[in-house]
Structures are given as structure tokens and as C-alpha cells.
Enzyme design. Structure first.
Site, PDB file in Angstrom:
ATOM      1  N   LYS A  22       2.936  12.348  -5.381  1.00 36.04           N
ATOM      2  CA  LYS A  22       1.918  12.199  -4.036  1.00 36.04           C
ATOM      3  C   LYS A  22       3.524  11.638  -3.274  1.00 36.04           C
ATOM      4  O   LYS A  22       4.620  11.841  -2.951  1.00 36.04           O
ATOM      5  CB  LYS A  22       1.550  11.213  -3.488  1.00 36.04           C
ATOM      6  CG  LYS A  22       1.008  11.426  -2.376  1.00 36.04           C
ATOM      7  CD  LYS A  22       0.020  11.116  -1.936  1.00 36.04           C
ATOM      8  CE  LYS A  22       0.496   9.483  -1.722  1.00 36.04           C
ATOM      9  NZ  LYS A  22       0.698   8.727  -0.892  1.00 36.04           N
ATOM     10  N   ASN A  23       4.003  10.268  -3.930  1.00 33.52           N
ATOM     11  CA  ASN A  23       5.210   9.652  -3.000  1.00 33.52           C
ATOM     12  C   ASN A  23       6.507  10.619  -3.844  1.00 33.52           C
ATOM     13  O   ASN A  23       7.321   9.649  -3.254  1.00 33.52           O
ATOM     14  CB  ASN A  23       5.009   8.012  -3.411  1.00 33.52           C
ATOM     15  CG  ASN A  23       3.527   7.232  -3.074  1.00 33.52           C
ATOM     16  OD1 ASN A  23       2.653   8.070  -2.439  1.00 33.52           O
ATOM     17  ND2 ASN A  23       3.267   6.780  -3.720  1.00 33.52           N
ATOM     18  N   ARG A  92       1.225   7.914   7.428  1.00 35.87           N
ATOM     19  CA  ARG A  92       2.696   7.023   7.668  1.00 35.87           C
ATOM     20  C   ARG A  92       3.721   7.981   7.092  1.00 35.87           C
ATOM     21  O   ARG A  92       4.488   7.250   7.417  1.00 35.87           O
ATOM     22  CB  ARG A  92       2.302   5.895   7.542  1.00 35.87           C
ATOM     23  CG  ARG A  92       1.792   5.084   6.505  1.00 35.87           C
ATOM     24  CD  ARG A  92       1.406   3.742   6.302  1.00 35.87           C
ATOM     25  NE  ARG A  92       2.822   3.227   6.654  1.00 35.87           N
ATOM     26  CZ  ARG A  92       3.208   2.287   7.670  1.00 35.87           C
ATOM     27  NH1 ARG A  92       2.066   1.811   8.397  1.00 35.87           N
ATOM     28  NH2 ARG A  92       4.427   2.073   8.146  1.00 35.87           N
ATOM     29  N   ASP A 116      -2.806  -0.086   8.850  1.00 37.52           N
ATOM     30  CA  ASP A 116      -3.450   0.582   8.110  1.00 37.52           C
ATOM     31  C   ASP A 116      -4.308  -0.854   7.370  1.00 37.52           C
ATOM     32  O   ASP A 116      -4.354  -1.944   7.231  1.00 37.52           O
ATOM     33  CB  ASP A 116      -3.266   1.375   6.931  1.00 37.52           C
ATOM     34  CG  ASP A 116      -2.261   1.662   6.233  1.00 37.52           C
ATOM     35  OD1 ASP A 116      -2.090  -0.293   5.699  1.00 37.52           O
ATOM     36  OD2 ASP A 116      -1.201   2.077   5.623  1.00 37.52           O
ATOM     37  N   ASP A 304      -0.237  -0.454  -5.639  1.00 37.74           N
ATOM     38  CA  ASP A 304      -0.985   0.520  -5.524  1.00 37.74           C
ATOM     39  C   ASP A 304      -2.099   0.408  -6.836  1.00 37.74           C
ATOM     40  O   ASP A 304      -3.402   0.776  -6.645  1.00 37.74           O
ATOM     41  CB  ASP A 304      -0.455   1.709  -5.615  1.00 37.74           C
ATOM     42  CG  ASP A 304       0.384   1.857  -4.752  1.00 37.74           C
ATOM     43  OD1 ASP A 304       0.045   3.383  -3.904  1.00 37.74           O
ATOM     44  OD2 ASP A 304       1.404   1.387  -4.510  1.00 37.74           O
TER      45      ASP A 304
END
Ligand code: UD1
Length: 422
Positions: A22-23, A92, A116, A304
Site C-alpha cells: 500500500k505505502n 492523508r 489522526d 506500523d
């Protein structure tokens, strides 16, 4: 709001494919704005955040077409330089269109992301670096307004190796006049992936994967094709779930070289780790042992992993100490774990985890993507059926999450508002 009902007690076993990161995918999608024409990214995960990035690009005027795990982005003409609040507040990472938009259009108007659940997330390093390259930036009505008729190469030393700032500055520097040196740059594999894609588009980048990036600006870019790197956070999540449940899983496509420290921690907890032809195999026979860990920029253990490793250690033998160095409020989810009987005490950015024999099922919430994954791991180790609400957070970051859980032998049922689907 979807809920996931997870039955505790299963030992995960079997093999699952690891998705694209994803990142990385999000930043590669933003990078395609640099080249007029159609870039094609493959191995893009089917997750909400990638869809949202597609919407941001469409809002800017690009054509976005999904085909299975590939996405074509046609950035021949862009119609707007504005990333609206409605999209940025949902994701974001949209802030990374700032660099490529400035490079391509000389102007960008990006909503400021706001805070967040994991803490204050300033963007001062993005802004200061772009200003050094000659951009004029100010904020108005919740937007960041940036203009740069011409970006100039600059020597930039980041106060902190921010992933997002490194990416934004890299995507601006590739089109700046002259040479840019970014010191104390982030070294995450996703940055290396981005640099590889940009290089295919015509950029000249030295030092990717090190803390000094040297970029010679070029005048134009051509569209390119690229395969997104395997998701190291997803790989680590399933590896930790295997350890927590005393399972035996093979993670197809998982890369050991991107997970050296997390895997060392799992080995310390008692896991047998094997690099297989297809990826990585993780086996845990006995109750995991306690381990201490600290989160740091790559190659340190990623922040994470902090919630995920912490829930893995909640049922370990002994006391572990966790130190969070990256995000200030990343312990908010601990109260949810406590509802399940975890014995975790936090003090500033440290947490003391006293392993308990068993957790017990309770209704809990997924506070963010990784905290949500942590709840699922805790639920797998709990007695009874745990009900995890706000599953949309997990959907933002994990592709085929329930299908993969099921493939590894866990029972997890999603409950949509009003109806239950197996
Ligand atoms: C990215 C990842 C996120 C991961 C994080 C750290 C994406 C979409 N997200 O987020 O999953 O947890 O890297 O590995 O890729 N900071 C500043 N000023 C700035 C920018 C950052 O002070 O201008 C601080 C942040 O507050 C935080 C630290 O730097 O304390 C790390 O942030 P950063 O590396 O920028 O994370 P993101 O790119 O937002």
C-alpha cells in the site's frame, strides 16, 4: 460500520499470497502525474486507500482505469491542481501529490490532512524542503497553496527521515533545474520502489535506499510500467499472527530482506523462520517468549508493527517492554486490548506488557489500520468470539483480509449493517 466476529483458538496454518505494498502503490500512483501519457502499475492492492488515491488523480484530471490488480493512469492532460479536503481527510497520504503537481504544473493546492488516531502528523518537512527548491507555500482556509514557476535543485537536510517528506521532495526534485541532495532521507523499501519507477520514467536518482539521495533534474518524463514491491507490513502482520497463534504459515512473495529486525524479534520469541522458494515460512511451536522492542525509521522496526507485535506479546511468556519512537499517540488502542484482558501499562512512549495465559473475547474497536490488525491477532488468541467494530480501517490497508484469514484456518465472519455474511 462493518464488524468482524473472530472466533479464538485457531492455530493459523497454510499459505497465502502477499499483496503489493500500500505505502508504495499510493506514491507510485502520485508519481505517474509527472509524465504525460499512460503509466501502468501492477500488483496494486485492492484496498480502499488505493481507490481513494485513484479518485484524487481523477479529480486532478487523470484517467484512471482498474484492471484486476493493475491500474492504468493516463496523465496526458491534467485539469486541476487541487486535492480536495473531502478526499485528503479520508486518506492523508494524498499529500504526496504536492511534489509531482508542483513539478508538472508549477502549482498545487492540497487540503491539509489534519490529525489522526496515531498522533500529530505535521508536514513542515515537506513544506520546508519544497521552499528550499524555490516553491512559495502558504496555507489558507485549510489548504496548502504552493506555487513554483520553476523548481531549483537544493541541498536539503531533513530534521528527521520522514517517509512522506522524502517522497514528496524526491518527486519534485526529479523535475527541478540542477542537482538536489536530500540528506537524512528515509530509506524504506517503498522509497527505493518509487525511485525505481521514477528512473524508468526518465529521472536521474542516485543513492536510493541510502540516507543521501542525489537527484539531477530532467526536463521531461515518459510514462512507464512498474510492479509494486511486496508489502513488508502485511508480511510482518501475518508472520506475527502465526507466532501469536503458534501456527505455521507460508507467506508467498514475502521478502525476508525487508524484514530483518522484525524477523529477528520473532526468532527471539521462538519462531522458526525459513526462506522458501515461494517466500517465507514462519512456524511457532510453543508459547512465544517475551521480547523487548523499539520502533525506528527503516531499517529499524517499523512503527506500523508496534500494535501488532504488542498484541502478539500480550499472551507471551514473560514481560516485554515496547518503546514507540515515531508517533506520539500510538498507544491509544491499548485500552481496547485491556478490554480483552491484556496486562499492558503505558508510560509516555514506553509500554510494559506482562504476558497473560489467555485473552478473553470482548467487543472492541479497530482504531486505525494497524491497531485493527492487532485486534484481530488478539481475537485469535482469545477465548470466545471477539466482535471488532470499525473494520473499515483494516480494509484501508489489507487486501482480502478475511479471505486470507479463512485460508489460514481462522473463523471470521463479517457483519455488515443489518446482515451477516460468512
Ligand atoms: C509513512 C507510512 C506510515 C508509517 C510511517 C513511518 C504511508 C502512506 N504511511 O507515513 O504507515 O507509519 O511512514 O514509517 O506511507 N514528521 C514531522 N514533520 C513532517 C513529516 C513527518 O515532524 O513534515 C514526523 C511525524 O510526525 C512522525 C515522523 O516524522 O513523528 C514519521 O513520519 P513520516 O515518516 O513522515 O510518516 P508518513 O510518511 O506520514
Amino acid at each position: 460500520m462493518d464488524r468482524l466476529l473472530v472466533t479464538g483458538g485457531a492455530r493459523l496454518s497454510g499459505s497465502i499470497p502477499i499483496s503489493g505494498a500500500k505505502n508504495s502503490a499510493l506514491k507510485l500512483m502520485a508519481a505517474s502525474l509527472l509524465a504525460p501519457g499512460e503509466s501502468v502499475l501492477s500488483n496494486v492492492p485492492h484496498i480502499l486507500d488505493c481507490r481513494l488515491m485513484g479518485e484524487v488523480l481523477e479529480h486532478l484530471g487523470a484517467g484512471v482505469a482498474w484492471n484486476g490488480s493493475s491500474v492504468s493512469i493516463d496523465a496526458t492532460t491534467l485539469a486541476s491542481e487541487e486535492a480536495p479536503y473531502e478526499l485528503v481527510r479520508q486518506m492523508r497520504a494524498s499529500i504526496v501529490v504536492l511534489g509531482p503537481l508542483l513539478a508538472r504544473r508549477g502549482r498545487a493546492q492540497v487540503a491539509m490532512p489534519g490529525g489522526d488516531a496515531i498522533g500529530s502528523r505535521p508536514i513542515d518537512l515537506h513544506v520546508r524542503g519544497l521552499q528550499k527548491m524555490g516553491a512559495e507555500i502558504h496555507s489558507e482556509h485549510g489548504f496548502l497553496l504552493a506555487t513554483a514557476p520553476e523548481l531549483r535543485g537544493a541541498a536539503i537536510t531533513l530534521d528527521y527521515p520522514s517517509v512522506g517528506a522524502t517522497e514528496n521532495l524526491l518527486m519534485a526534485a526529479v523535475a527541478a533545474r540542477g542537482t538536489t541532495v536530500i540528506d537524512n532521507a528515509a530509506r524504506e523499501p517503498e522509497i527505493t520502489d518509487l525511485a525505481a519507477f521514477l528512473t524508468q520514467m526518465g529521472a536521474r536518482i542516485g543513492g536510493a535506499g541510502t540516507s543521501t539521495l542525489e537527484i539531477d533534474g530532467v526536463d521531461s518524463f515518459a510514462p512507464a510500467g512498474h510492479t509494486v514491491v511486496a508489502d513488508r507490513i502485511e508480511t510482518g502482520t501475518w508472520a506475527m499472527a502465526a507466532v501469536a497463534t503458534r501456527g505455521d504459515v507460508e507467506l508467498l512473495g514475502g521478502r525476508q530482506d525487508h524484514l530483518e529486525i522484525p524477523l529477528t524479534k520473532l526468532a527471539d520469541a521462538g519462531a522458526a523462520i525459513e526462506v522458501t522458494d515461494g517466500g517465507l515460512r514462519i512456524r511457532q511451536e510453543d508459547r512465544p517468549r517475551a521480547v523487548d522492542f523499539v520502533t525506528l525509521p527503516y531499517p529499524g522496526l517499523a512503527t506500523d508493527f508496534q500494535p501488532i507485535l504488542m498484541s502478539t506479546l500480550a499472551t507471551a511468556a514473560g514481560t516485554s517492554i515496547a518503546t514507540e519512537n515515531v508517533f506520539e499517540s500510538r498507544f491509544l488502542y491499548v485500552d481496547e486490548l485491556r478490554r480483552m484482558g491484556a496486562d499492558i501499562r503505558t508510560e509516555g512512549h514506553h509500554a510494559v506488557i506482562r504476558g497473560v495465559d489467555r485473552l478473553s473475547a470482548a467487543p472492541v474497536r479497530a482504531l486505525d489500520i494497524r491497531a485493527g490488525a492487532a485486534m484481530v491477532i488478539a481475537a485469535l488468541c482469545a477465548e470466545g468470539v471477539t466482535e471488532i467494530s470499525d473494520m473499515h480501517h483494516v480494509d484501508r490497508g489489507y487486501e482480502d483480509f478475511e479471505a486470507k484469514l479463512a485460508a489460514l484456518g481462522a473463523t471470521a465472519v463479517r457483519e455488515h449493517a443489518g446482515s451477516v455474511f460468512p
